[in-house]
Design an enzyme around this catalytic site. Structure first.
Site, PDB file in Angstrom:
ATOM      1  N   CYS A  57      87.769  36.052 -14.031  1.00 15.07           N
ATOM      2  CA  CYS A  57      87.100  35.126 -13.106  1.00 15.07           C
ATOM      3  C   CYS A  57      85.601  35.033 -13.442  1.00 15.07           C
ATOM      4  O   CYS A  57      85.255  34.480 -14.472  1.00 15.07           O
ATOM      5  CB  CYS A  57      87.389  35.508 -11.667  1.00 15.07           C
ATOM      6  SG  CYS A  57      87.232  34.117 -10.553  1.00 15.07           S
ATOM      7  N   HIS A  63      92.673  36.798 -10.653  1.00 19.33           N
ATOM      8  CA  HIS A  63      92.325  38.186 -10.304  1.00 19.33           C
ATOM      9  C   HIS A  63      93.524  39.118 -10.477  1.00 19.33           C
ATOM     10  O   HIS A  63      94.194  39.454  -9.496  1.00 19.33           O
ATOM     11  CB  HIS A  63      91.852  38.247  -8.844  1.00 19.33           C
ATOM     12  CG  HIS A  63      90.479  37.711  -8.642  1.00 19.33           C
ATOM     13  ND1 HIS A  63      89.361  38.509  -8.571  1.00 19.33           N
ATOM     14  CD2 HIS A  63      90.038  36.446  -8.528  1.00 19.33           C
ATOM     15  CE1 HIS A  63      88.289  37.775  -8.412  1.00 19.33           C
ATOM     16  NE2 HIS A  63      88.665  36.507  -8.376  1.00 19.33           N
ATOM     17  N   GLU A  69      93.609  42.172 -10.790  1.00 20.76           N
ATOM     18  CA  GLU A  69      93.395  43.489 -10.159  1.00 20.76           C
ATOM     19  C   GLU A  69      93.828  43.479  -8.691  1.00 20.76           C
ATOM     20  O   GLU A  69      93.857  44.533  -8.061  1.00 20.76           O
ATOM     21  CB  GLU A  69      91.914  43.886 -10.294  1.00 20.76           C
ATOM     22  CG  GLU A  69      90.932  43.184  -9.373  1.00 20.76           C
ATOM     23  CD  GLU A  69      90.628  41.736  -9.755  1.00 20.76           C
ATOM     24  OE1 GLU A  69      91.235  41.222 -10.711  1.00 20.76           O
ATOM     25  OE2 GLU A  69      89.805  41.102  -9.067  1.00 20.76           O
TER      26      GLU A  69
HETATM   27  N1  GLN Z   1      82.994  31.353  -8.239  1.00 22.67           N
HETATM   28  C1  GLN Z   1      82.563  32.539  -8.914  1.00 22.67           C
HETATM   29  C2  GLN Z   1      81.517  32.203  -9.977  1.00 22.67           C
HETATM   30  O1  GLN Z   1      81.420  31.082 -10.382  1.00 22.67           O
HETATM   31  C3  GLN Z   1      83.719  33.243  -9.558  1.00 22.67           C
HETATM   32  C4  GLN Z   1      84.731  33.607  -8.504  1.00 22.67           C
HETATM   33  C5  GLN Z   1      85.372  34.917  -8.700  1.00 22.67           C
HETATM   34  O2  GLN Z   1      85.003  35.716  -9.588  1.00 22.67           O
HETATM   35  N2  GLN Z   1      86.314  35.166  -7.850  1.00 22.67           N
HETATM   36  O3  GLN Z   1      80.816  33.055 -10.383  1.00 22.67           O
END
Ligand code: GLN
Length: 191
Positions: free
Chosen positions: A79, A171, A173
């Protein structure tokens, strides 16, 4: 194998727990807060969280330089971590390590679908679909020549690998399924 989880902001504890399940006693998992810790690692996880914050803290503590000085380090960016691996961030001006030849768009799934879950087919992990949790997730909008696309949601790329780097938009995890962490350890990071 020594695996570090970057512990500046975000889903740190969950990744440490998932990584411990994945290495199954065959490795060491540590929280990384200082640049001196990077030299001894074989692999590093950059967790989900806020990519701007994690990027700023990496620079502030000099962890960015320590990571860039160690090209043999395998990195799993999830992410926000995937954003930090990308060569290009399409919709924001912010720091990234630029280690993977991918472009990403932050918060790419739009407001009403900012968070959702999906069953992904990932042949590298076997037959059983992978239950993926997306939270204000990015997508990979471009994958360069050396990049292998491992999973998509509709047409959007959400998991990709380039050599020792693995980027995922969701995610892994947050569920009990350790297959992606294990794939990273056994296939991506294994010497
Ligand atoms: N929206 C976050 C970003 O752009 C990432 C979201 C996340 O890691 N769950 O940094």
């Amino acid at each position: 194998m020594k695996v570090g989880v970057l512990a500046l902001q975000g889903d740190v504890a969950e990744h440490i727990a998932a990584m411990k399940r994945a290495v199954r006693g065959k490795g060491n998992v540590i929280a990384v807060k200082k640049p001196e810790q990077v030299g001894g690692l074989d692999a590093l996880v950059i967790p989900g969280g806020e990519s701007t914050t994690i990027g700023k803290l990496m620079q502030k503590y000099g962890i960015d330089k320590a990571v860039l000085a160690k090209p043999e380090l395998a990195i799993f960016g999830t992410c926000a971590g995937a954003i930090l691996l990308a060569k290009e961030i399409e919709n924001y001006e912010q720091f990234s390590l630029k280690l993977m030849d991918i472009s990403v768009a932050r918060n790419a799934f739009g407001r009403q679908r900012e968070s959702f879950e999906a069953e992904l087919r990932i042949p590298q992990l076997g037959e059983k679909p992978f239950h993926a949790v997306f939270i204000r997730a990015p997508v990979i909008t471009r994958a360069g020549g050396g990049v292998e696309v491992l999973a998509r949601v509709n047409d959007a790329i959400v998991l990709a690998r380039q050599g020792r780097y693995l980027a995922c938009a969701f995610h892994p995890e947050l569920t009990r399924d350790s297959r992606l962490h294990r794939y990273f350890i056994e296939e991506v990071a294994a010497p």
